[in-house]
Design a protein around this motif. Structure first.
Motif, PDB file in Angstrom:
ATOM      1  N   GLU A 136       1.013  -0.841   0.377  1.00  0.00           N
ATOM      2  CA  GLU A 136       0.066  -0.121  -0.067  1.00  0.00           C
ATOM      3  C   GLU A 136       0.290   1.421  -0.085  1.00  0.00           C
ATOM      4  O   GLU A 136       0.805   1.762  -1.055  1.00  0.00           O
ATOM      5  N   SER A 137       1.543   1.333   0.979  1.00  0.00           N
ATOM      6  CA  SER A 137       2.811   2.502   0.752  1.00  0.00           C
ATOM      7  C   SER A 137       3.746   2.292  -0.223  1.00  0.00           C
ATOM      8  O   SER A 137       3.996   3.806  -0.826  1.00  0.00           O
ATOM      9  N   GLU A 138       3.935   1.479  -0.625  1.00  0.00           N
ATOM     10  CA  GLU A 138       5.693   1.418  -1.966  1.00  0.00           C
ATOM     11  C   GLU A 138       3.962   1.623  -3.455  1.00  0.00           C
ATOM     12  O   GLU A 138       5.067   2.678  -4.160  1.00  0.00           O
ATOM     13  N   PHE A 139       3.463   1.467  -3.873  1.00  0.00           N
ATOM     14  CA  PHE A 139       2.157   1.862  -4.996  1.00  0.00           C
ATOM     15  C   PHE A 139       1.464   2.120  -4.455  1.00  0.00           C
ATOM     16  O   PHE A 139       0.710   2.694  -5.381  1.00  0.00           O
ATOM     17  N   ASP A 140       1.342   3.014  -3.550  1.00  0.00           N
ATOM     18  CA  ASP A 140       0.040   4.115  -3.224  1.00  0.00           C
ATOM     19  C   ASP A 140      -1.654   3.693  -3.576  1.00  0.00           C
ATOM     20  O   ASP A 140      -2.040   3.844  -4.663  1.00  0.00           O
ATOM     21  N   ARG A 141      -1.886   2.481  -3.205  1.00  0.00           N
ATOM     22  CA  ARG A 141      -2.874   1.949  -3.750  1.00  0.00           C
ATOM     23  C   ARG A 141      -3.578   1.140  -2.327  1.00  0.00           C
ATOM     24  O   ARG A 141      -3.073   0.876  -1.581  1.00  0.00           O
ATOM     25  N   ALA A 142      -4.988   1.128  -2.833  1.00  0.00           N
ATOM     26  CA  ALA A 142      -4.934   1.044  -1.750  1.00  0.00           C
ATOM     27  C   ALA A 142      -5.511  -0.820  -1.290  1.00  0.00           C
ATOM     28  O   ALA A 142      -4.889  -1.116  -2.192  1.00  0.00           O
ATOM     29  N   GLU A 143      -5.784  -1.106   0.109  1.00  0.00           N
ATOM     30  CA  GLU A 143      -5.437  -2.380   0.830  1.00  0.00           C
ATOM     31  C   GLU A 143      -6.752  -3.473  -0.298  1.00  0.00           C
ATOM     32  O   GLU A 143      -5.876  -4.416  -1.176  1.00  0.00           O
ATOM     33  N   ARG A 144      -8.019  -3.504  -0.769  1.00  0.00           N
ATOM     34  CA  ARG A 144      -8.644  -4.029  -1.671  1.00  0.00           C
ATOM     35  C   ARG A 144      -7.917  -4.488  -2.854  1.00  0.00           C
ATOM     36  O   ARG A 144      -7.747  -4.639  -3.743  1.00  0.00           O
ATOM     37  N   THR A 145      -7.686  -2.795  -3.689  1.00  0.00           N
ATOM     38  CA  THR A 145      -7.179  -2.833  -4.832  1.00  0.00           C
ATOM     39  C   THR A 145      -5.266  -3.535  -4.990  1.00  0.00           C
ATOM     40  O   THR A 145      -5.614  -4.913  -6.318  1.00  0.00           O
ATOM     41  N   ILE A 146      -4.993  -3.634  -3.567  1.00  0.00           N
ATOM     42  CA  ILE A 146      -3.507  -4.913  -3.963  1.00  0.00           C
ATOM     43  C   ILE A 146      -4.138  -6.609  -3.977  1.00  0.00           C
ATOM     44  O   ILE A 146      -3.857  -7.034  -4.480  1.00  0.00           O
ATOM     45  N   ILE A 147      -5.059  -6.364  -3.647  1.00  0.00           N
ATOM     46  CA  ILE A 147      -5.750  -7.277  -2.579  1.00  0.00           C
ATOM     47  C   ILE A 147      -6.089  -8.040  -4.138  1.00  0.00           C
ATOM     48  O   ILE A 147      -5.612  -9.285  -4.946  1.00  0.00           O
TER      49      ILE A 147
END
Length: 109
Positions: free
Chosen positions: A60-71
């Motif tokens: 989340e921190s590295e890619f500036d994406r929300a948890e849901r998007t990462i998952i």
């Protein structure tokens, strides 16, 4: 910006500019980002042995994406992650794939 191509060509004669450069679409770039997220997840989970929640937080921190998007991205790239695991890819192999990332583990604070 109007005229940027002419300006660039006039100022820099032998620049790395070509009219036959392949066009990369937005969907191509999104696919590349998904590969990067998957590779970084593999790195944090398999090599650095981080807990799942910590991996997600780091991504989340590295890619500036929300948890849901990462998952969702990880689900989409499950086969890619599995292949990395089967090949037992190490930091050196990951660096060949994505040389611009730092493959030395430093957890976020």
């Amino acid at each position: 910006m109007r005229g940027k191509t002419n300006l660039h060509r006039n100022l820099i004669q032998h620049a790395l500019f070509s009219d036959d450069v392949a066009v990369v679409t937005k969907s191509d770039r999104l696919e590349q980002v998904k590969d990067k997220i998957a590779a970084r997840y593999y790195y944090y989970a398999a090599i650095c042995r981080m807990l799942y929640a910590d991996c997600i937080r780091q991504l989340e921190s590295e890619f500036d994406r929300a948890e849901r998007t990462i998952i969702e991205n990880l689900e989409y790239r499950r086969a890619y992650i599995q292949r990395l695991m089967e090949e037992e890819a190490g930091p050196a192999e990951l660096k060949k794939l994505f040389p611009y990332y730092d493959w030395h583990y430093r957890p976020i604070k």
